[in-house]
Design a protein around this motif. Structure first.
Motif, PDB file in Angstrom:
ATOM      1  N   VAL A  75      43.171  42.524  33.894  1.00  0.00           N
ATOM      2  CA  VAL A  75      43.100  43.674  34.817  1.00  0.00           C
ATOM      3  C   VAL A  75      43.004  45.207  34.014  1.00  0.00           C
ATOM      4  O   VAL A  75      43.504  45.097  32.608  1.00  0.00           O
ATOM      5  CB  VAL A  75      44.861  43.968  35.344  1.00  0.00           C
ATOM      6  N   GLU A  76      42.041  45.741  34.292  1.00  0.00           N
ATOM      7  CA  GLU A  76      41.575  46.902  33.594  1.00  0.00           C
ATOM      8  C   GLU A  76      42.416  48.325  34.588  1.00  0.00           C
ATOM      9  O   GLU A  76      41.672  48.312  35.712  1.00  0.00           O
ATOM     10  CB  GLU A  76      40.241  47.050  33.371  1.00  0.00           C
ATOM     11  N   PRO A  77      43.213  48.929  33.970  1.00  0.00           N
ATOM     12  CA  PRO A  77      43.663  50.165  34.735  1.00  0.00           C
ATOM     13  C   PRO A  77      42.545  51.305  34.768  1.00  0.00           C
ATOM     14  O   PRO A  77      42.306  51.450  33.556  1.00  0.00           O
ATOM     15  CB  PRO A  77      45.013  50.399  34.015  1.00  0.00           C
ATOM     16  N   LEU A  78      42.258  51.558  35.690  1.00  0.00           N
ATOM     17  CA  LEU A  78      41.300  52.879  35.974  1.00  0.00           C
ATOM     18  C   LEU A  78      41.931  53.929  36.823  1.00  0.00           C
ATOM     19  O   LEU A  78      41.562  53.776  37.840  1.00  0.00           O
ATOM     20  CB  LEU A  78      39.952  52.417  36.398  1.00  0.00           C
ATOM     21  N   ARG A  83      43.323  49.503  39.848  1.00  0.00           N
ATOM     22  CA  ARG A  83      43.123  48.400  38.970  1.00  0.00           C
ATOM     23  C   ARG A  83      41.999  47.244  39.099  1.00  0.00           C
ATOM     24  O   ARG A  83      41.793  46.952  40.131  1.00  0.00           O
ATOM     25  CB  ARG A  83      44.404  47.640  39.183  1.00  0.00           C
ATOM     26  N   VAL A  84      41.128  47.494  37.993  1.00  0.00           N
ATOM     27  CA  VAL A  84      39.899  46.419  38.344  1.00  0.00           C
ATOM     28  C   VAL A  84      40.281  44.936  37.686  1.00  0.00           C
ATOM     29  O   VAL A  84      40.588  44.861  36.583  1.00  0.00           O
ATOM     30  CB  VAL A  84      38.916  47.213  37.721  1.00  0.00           C
ATOM     31  N   ASN A  85      39.893  43.991  38.357  1.00  0.00           N
ATOM     32  CA  ASN A  85      40.452  42.742  37.668  1.00  0.00           C
ATOM     33  C   ASN A  85      38.879  42.100  37.226  1.00  0.00           C
ATOM     34  O   ASN A  85      37.992  42.338  38.130  1.00  0.00           O
ATOM     35  CB  ASN A  85      40.842  41.690  38.899  1.00  0.00           C
ATOM     36  N   HIS A  86      39.095  41.489  36.306  1.00  0.00           N
ATOM     37  CA  HIS A  86      37.590  40.845  35.556  1.00  0.00           C
ATOM     38  C   HIS A  86      38.034  39.498  35.243  1.00  0.00           C
ATOM     39  O   HIS A  86      39.104  39.113  34.877  1.00  0.00           O
ATOM     40  CB  HIS A  86      37.581  41.642  34.211  1.00  0.00           C
ATOM     41  N   LEU A  87      37.020  38.666  35.586  1.00  0.00           N
ATOM     42  CA  LEU A  87      37.256  37.098  35.200  1.00  0.00           C
ATOM     43  C   LEU A  87      36.948  36.833  33.956  1.00  0.00           C
ATOM     44  O   LEU A  87      36.194  37.424  33.097  1.00  0.00           O
ATOM     45  CB  LEU A  87      36.198  36.333  36.063  1.00  0.00           C
TER      46      LEU A  87
END
Length: 63
Positions: A10-13, A17-21
């Motif tokens: 998870v990348e907090p922006l 919160r953007v989830n990346h595989l």
């Protein structure tokens, strides 16, 4: 659940919160398990194809 399994990160922006595989664990699963069984699956699928095609030809001969 995916985050707990280390399959996503998870990348907090800001408020999002953007989830990346994370492809690395999936590649490891493929290398250690799927690739090991792949030849057997391929042979089984070829056998299934031949069986289905043979049954289809028998149906055409009867009809």
């Amino acid at each position: 659940m995916l985050r707990e399994a280390d399959l996503v990160f998870v990348e907090p922006l800001g408020r999002k919160r953007v989830n990346h595989l994370d492809a690395v664990p999936i590649q490891q699963i493929h290398q250690h398990w799927v690739a090991h069984h792949e030849p057997n699956w391929a042979a089984a699928l070829v056998g299934l194809k031949l069986t289905v095609e043979s049954a289809g030809q028998e149906d055409e001969d009867v009809g």
